[in-house]
Design a protein around this motif. Structure first.
Motif, PDB file in Angstrom:
ATOM      1  N   ARG A 125      -1.356   9.375 -56.419  1.00  0.00           N
ATOM      2  CA  ARG A 125       0.102   9.232 -56.399  1.00  0.00           C
ATOM      3  C   ARG A 125       0.831  10.557 -56.176  1.00  0.00           C
ATOM      4  NH1 ARG A 125       1.655   7.692 -62.673  1.00  0.00           N
ATOM      5  NH2 ARG A 125       0.714   9.513 -63.649  1.00  0.00           N
ATOM      6  N   ASP A 126       0.344  11.639 -56.764  1.00  0.00           N
ATOM      7  CA  ASP A 126       1.017  12.933 -56.587  1.00  0.00           C
ATOM      8  C   ASP A 126       0.882  13.430 -55.152  1.00  0.00           C
ATOM      9  OD1 ASP A 126       0.175  14.226 -59.904  1.00  0.00           O
ATOM     10  OD2 ASP A 126       1.844  12.987 -59.190  1.00  0.00           O
TER      11      ASP A 126
ATOM     12  N   TYR B 192      -4.485   4.514 -57.359  1.00  0.00           N
ATOM     13  CA  TYR B 192      -3.058   4.844 -57.426  1.00  0.00           C
ATOM     14  C   TYR B 192      -2.859   6.085 -58.293  1.00  0.00           C
ATOM     15  CZ  TYR B 192       1.582   4.916 -59.471  1.00  0.00           C
ATOM     16  OH  TYR B 192       2.791   5.342 -59.957  1.00  0.00           O
TER      17      TYR B 192
ATOM     18  N   PHE C  65       2.280   2.300 -51.284  1.00  0.00           N
ATOM     19  CA  PHE C  65       1.254   1.675 -52.130  1.00  0.00           C
ATOM     20  C   PHE C  65       1.240   0.159 -51.975  1.00  0.00           C
ATOM     21  CE2 PHE C  65      -1.044   4.929 -54.172  1.00  0.00           C
ATOM     22  CZ  PHE C  65      -0.189   5.999 -54.364  1.00  0.00           C
TER      23      PHE C  65
ATOM     24  N   VAL D  53       7.421   5.847 -51.439  1.00  0.00           N
ATOM     25  CA  VAL D  53       6.139   5.909 -52.157  1.00  0.00           C
ATOM     26  C   VAL D  53       5.704   4.491 -52.537  1.00  0.00           C
ATOM     27  CG1 VAL D  53       4.998   6.702 -54.279  1.00  0.00           C
ATOM     28  CG2 VAL D  53       6.511   8.243 -53.044  1.00  0.00           C
ATOM     29  N   GLN D  54       6.656   3.727 -53.034  1.00  0.00           N
ATOM     30  CA  GLN D  54       6.334   2.347 -53.435  1.00  0.00           C
ATOM     31  C   GLN D  54       5.899   1.522 -52.219  1.00  0.00           C
ATOM     32  OE1 GLN D  54       9.298  -0.745 -54.943  1.00  0.00           O
ATOM     33  NE2 GLN D  54       8.427  -0.020 -56.852  1.00  0.00           N
TER      34      GLN D  54
ATOM     35  N   ARG E  82       3.152  11.369 -52.939  1.00  0.00           N
ATOM     36  CA  ARG E  82       4.549  11.750 -53.180  1.00  0.00           C
ATOM     37  C   ARG E  82       4.881  13.071 -52.474  1.00  0.00           C
ATOM     38  NH1 ARG E  82       7.959   9.471 -56.457  1.00  0.00           N
ATOM     39  NH2 ARG E  82       9.783  10.638 -57.119  1.00  0.00           N
ATOM     40  N   SER E  83       4.012  14.075 -52.658  1.00  0.00           N
ATOM     41  CA  SER E  83       4.242  15.382 -52.023  1.00  0.00           C
ATOM     42  C   SER E  83       4.248  15.255 -50.508  1.00  0.00           C
ATOM     43  CB  SER E  83       3.138  16.382 -52.391  1.00  0.00           C
ATOM     44  OG  SER E  83       3.076  16.541 -53.766  1.00  0.00           O
TER      45      SER E  83
END
Lengths: 104, 176
Positions: free
Chosen positions: B31-32, B27, B55, B51-52, B35-36
């Motif tokens: 994560r970045d 994660y 994951f 995003v959540q 997100r991007s």
């Protein structure tokens, strides 16, 4: 517009929204909650399955008992009939009439 | 280092704590990128939930993840599905919005124009364009990520770039 200029233009004018500092803790909370729900779901499934299997076993035992009892009753009835036939005087009475011409 | 990590990954987890620990590591690494990727696909500030969701979906299948592809590739596919579901739900169209091009809204900020310009591209072209020009991946990296030939990625990205620049020019943007 060359590639480098395009990248620069995009970078200067757009920004990915900042991530919340609570992102991982919130995600972890949801993961833990799902783990608990999954445990409960598995427990209930196992419980229902046990109940189903147990009910089936009881039903099977009851059926076997009923079938066994009815067979026994039948045999007892037959034996009783035979017993009544043997004990009945009419057999001897009939024979007496049939063979009455014999002088004993 | 990546190969060693992938080899470790292919071992079955011993406990749910170990599984969670490994997931947490991934994660923080990805994560970045996730997100991007999501942001550039939908151009909305409302991406925290997506995003959540990405994951969470990844966590649900994490035990079955066998490291046949890199974790980045694997989670990108999940993010893409989440994004597509979002787009379908919000009924985003892939067709050019004629009113945007012909409008005389000079006050439109560059950020709005960029967002609108990207939404004029097809999803596949937007994906190749965003991953190269905004997320910063090379054509080869994108090709491995999407499991599409590198030539196809180059073609999509260039086609998208041409269309995007044309859109900017028609809306008064002549960045050199």
């Amino acid at each position: 517009m060359n590639d480098e200029n395009l990248k620069k233009f995009l970078d200067e004018n757009t920004k990915v929204p900042r991530r919340s500092t609570n992102e991982w803790p919130e995600l972890l909370k949801k993961i833990e909650s799902e783990k608990k729900n999954m445990f409960l779901k598995n427990f209930l499934t196992l419980k229902n399955l046990s109940f189903g299997v147990g009910s089936f076993a009881v039903l099977a035992i009851v059926l076997v008992q009923i079938m066994g009892t009815s067979g026994t009753s039948h045999r007892v009835a037959d034996l009783q009939d035979i017993d009544a036939f043997l004990a009945n005087d009419s057999y001897f009475n009939e024979v007496e009439n049939q063979y009455s011409w014999i002088d004993l | 280092m990546l190969k060693i990590k992938e080899m470790l990954f292919s071992k079955p987890a011993e406990s749910s704590d170990e599984l969670l620990h490994r997931f947490k590591e991934q994660y923080f690494e990805q994560r970045d990128f996730v997100r991007s990727s999501i942001y550039w696909m939908i151009n909305s500030n409302d991406i925290d939930d997506l995003v959540q969701e990405t994951f969470l979906r990844a966590w649900r299948s994490f035990e079955k993840y066998e490291a046949k592809s890199s974790f980045r590739t694997w989670i990108y596919r999940i993010a893409k599905n989440v994004t597509y579901d979002y787009l379908k739900k919000n009924k985003e169209t892939e067709q050019l919005n004629e009113s945007v091009i012909k409008s005389n809204q000079d006050s439109l900020e560059y950020a709005d124009l960029i967002a609108k310009g990207l939404m004029c591209l097809s999803v596949e072209h937007r994906e190749a364009f965003s991953l190269h020009y905004q997320v910063g991946l090379t054509y080869l990296e994108i090709s491995k990520l999407l499991e599409v030939p590198e030539g196809t990625i180059k073609s999509r990205a260039n086609s998208a770039k041409t269309k995007f620049i044309k859109f900017l020019k028609e809306n008064g943007v002549t960045y050199e």
